[in-house]
Design an enzyme around this catalytic site. Structure first.
Site, PDB file in Angstrom:
ATOM      1  N   ARG A  97       0.826  -1.217   0.000  1.00  0.00           N
ATOM      2  CA  ARG A  97       0.000   0.000   0.000  1.00  0.00           C
ATOM      3  C   ARG A  97       0.857   1.262   0.000  1.00  0.00           C
ATOM      4  O   ARG A  97       0.416   2.317  -0.454  1.00  0.00           O
ATOM      5  CB  ARG A  97      -0.987  -0.023   1.157  1.00  0.00           C
ATOM      6  CG  ARG A  97      -2.053  -1.104   0.970  1.00  0.00           C
ATOM      7  CD  ARG A  97      -2.995  -1.191   2.144  1.00  0.00           C
ATOM      8  NE  ARG A  97      -2.379  -1.703   3.337  1.00  0.00           N
ATOM      9  CZ  ARG A  97      -2.325  -2.993   3.671  1.00  0.00           C
ATOM     10  NH1 ARG A  97      -2.861  -3.898   2.882  1.00  0.00           N
ATOM     11  NH2 ARG A  97      -1.732  -3.390   4.777  1.00  0.00           N
ATOM     12  N   GLU A 123       5.665 -11.605  14.600  1.00  0.00           N
ATOM     13  CA  GLU A 123       5.185 -12.272  15.811  1.00  0.00           C
ATOM     14  C   GLU A 123       5.733 -13.701  15.871  1.00  0.00           C
ATOM     15  O   GLU A 123       6.183 -14.162  16.910  1.00  0.00           O
ATOM     16  CB  GLU A 123       3.649 -12.269  15.813  1.00  0.00           C
ATOM     17  CG  GLU A 123       3.088 -12.437  17.200  1.00  0.00           C
ATOM     18  CD  GLU A 123       1.573 -12.360  17.195  1.00  0.00           C
ATOM     19  OE1 GLU A 123       0.991 -12.707  18.217  1.00  0.00           O
ATOM     20  OE2 GLU A 123       0.985 -11.954  16.152  1.00  0.00           O
TER      21      GLU A 123
HETATM   22  P1  AMP Z   1       4.457  -2.946  11.667  1.00  0.00           P
HETATM   23  O1  AMP Z   1       5.680  -3.508  10.998  1.00  0.00           O
HETATM   24  O2  AMP Z   1       4.036  -3.738  12.882  1.00  0.00           O
HETATM   25  O3  AMP Z   1       4.580  -1.462  11.964  1.00  0.00           O
HETATM   26  O4  AMP Z   1       3.253  -3.141  10.641  1.00  0.00           O
HETATM   27  C1  AMP Z   1       3.086  -2.251   9.598  1.00  0.00           C
HETATM   28  C2  AMP Z   1       2.725  -2.936   8.307  1.00  0.00           C
HETATM   29  O5  AMP Z   1       1.705  -3.926   8.484  1.00  0.00           O
HETATM   30  C3  AMP Z   1       2.165  -1.934   7.316  1.00  0.00           C
HETATM   31  O6  AMP Z   1       2.716  -2.200   6.030  1.00  0.00           O
HETATM   32  C4  AMP Z   1       0.671  -2.110   7.376  1.00  0.00           C
HETATM   33  O7  AMP Z   1       0.111  -2.043   6.095  1.00  0.00           O
HETATM   34  C5  AMP Z   1       0.438  -3.494   8.003  1.00  0.00           C
HETATM   35  N1  AMP Z   1      -0.470  -3.455   9.175  1.00  0.00           N
HETATM   36  C6  AMP Z   1      -0.141  -3.741  10.464  1.00  0.00           C
HETATM   37  N2  AMP Z   1      -1.197  -3.647  11.284  1.00  0.00           N
HETATM   38  C7  AMP Z   1      -2.248  -3.268  10.507  1.00  0.00           C
HETATM   39  C8  AMP Z   1      -3.653  -2.960  10.768  1.00  0.00           C
HETATM   40  N3  AMP Z   1      -4.178  -3.027  12.004  1.00  0.00           N
HETATM   41  N4  AMP Z   1      -4.418  -2.588   9.719  1.00  0.00           N
HETATM   42  C9  AMP Z   1      -3.896  -2.496   8.472  1.00  0.00           C
HETATM   43  N5  AMP Z   1      -2.609  -2.764   8.161  1.00  0.00           N
HETATM   44  C10 AMP Z   1      -1.783  -3.150   9.158  1.00  0.00           C
END
Ligand code: AMP
Length: 175
Positions: free
Chosen positions: A58, A95
């Site tokens: 995205r 995770e």
């Molecule tokens: P993080 O690495 O944990 O910061 O996760 C970020 C990535 O995961 C981004 O590319 C987001 O598109 C996706 N992502 C994580 N959590 C969500 C959520 N609750 N809703 C939509 N996309 C998420």
């Protein structure tokens, strides 16, 4: 218009307990999409940017629109195994297990000033790896910009602790 209202929330996707923040509804809304792009570039106000880096998938859509708006090039940060030329990679914890993001070895010129873009920051694992990768390649990260921040997961704070400037348009409580 309220940007939060054009983001659709899907409870328990992709697994129980996760509130998935779906930006496809924002992208489909002409005013919402334009507004998100305008607001994401606003903090740059005159700062020099050489390239926009977007995180798969995205971040490509938002980053492509932002690069066009700023009249600069676009650099895709891809998940492992998708890029055809020689790559450099950086891994990050999930995770369960690890994942990797990659760029082409010649994607960044030394000292290039980069705007990093993704739709959402949660734990900051993905963006943190993207930053390490870009900096290893010689980039200066001018700003990290997200449409959505989930502050309870601490990702934006983590990037700030790495010395980065972080901006987001909407914050949602919880995961
Ligand atoms: P993080 O690495 O944990 O910061 O996760 C970020 C990535 O995961 C981004 O590319 C987001 O598109 C996706 N992502 C994580 N959590 C969500 C959520 N609750 N809703 C939509 N996309 C998420």
């Amino acid at each position: 218009m309220n940007l939060a209202e054009v983001i659709r929330t899907i409870p328990d996707y992709p697994k129980p307990g996760i509130m998935f923040r779906d930006i496809t509804t924002l992208l489909a809304d002409a005013r919402g999409f334009r507004r998100a792009v305008d607001e994401l570039v606003q903090p740059l106000a005159g700062a020099k940017i050489d390239k926009v880096a977007g995180i798969e998938a995205r971040g490509f859509i938002l980053g492509g629109a932002i690069a066009h708006q700023l009249s600069v090039g676009f650099l895709p940060i891809r998940k492992k195994g998708k890029l055809p030329y020689e790559t450099i990679a950086e891994s990050y914890e999930l995770e369960y297990g690890v994942d990797e993001v990659e760029i082409h070895v010649d994607a960044v010129r030394d000292g290039e000033r980069i705007l990093l873009v993704d739709d959402l920051i949660a734990t900051g694992g993905t963006a943190g790896a993207a930053i390490r990768l870009l900096e290893r390649a010689g980039a200066t990260i001018v700003l990290c910009a997200f449409v959505v921040d989930l502050p309870d997961l601490g990702g934006a704070e983590k990037l700030r602790a790495m010395g980065k400037t972080v901006t987001s348009l909407i914050a949602f409580d919880g995961e």
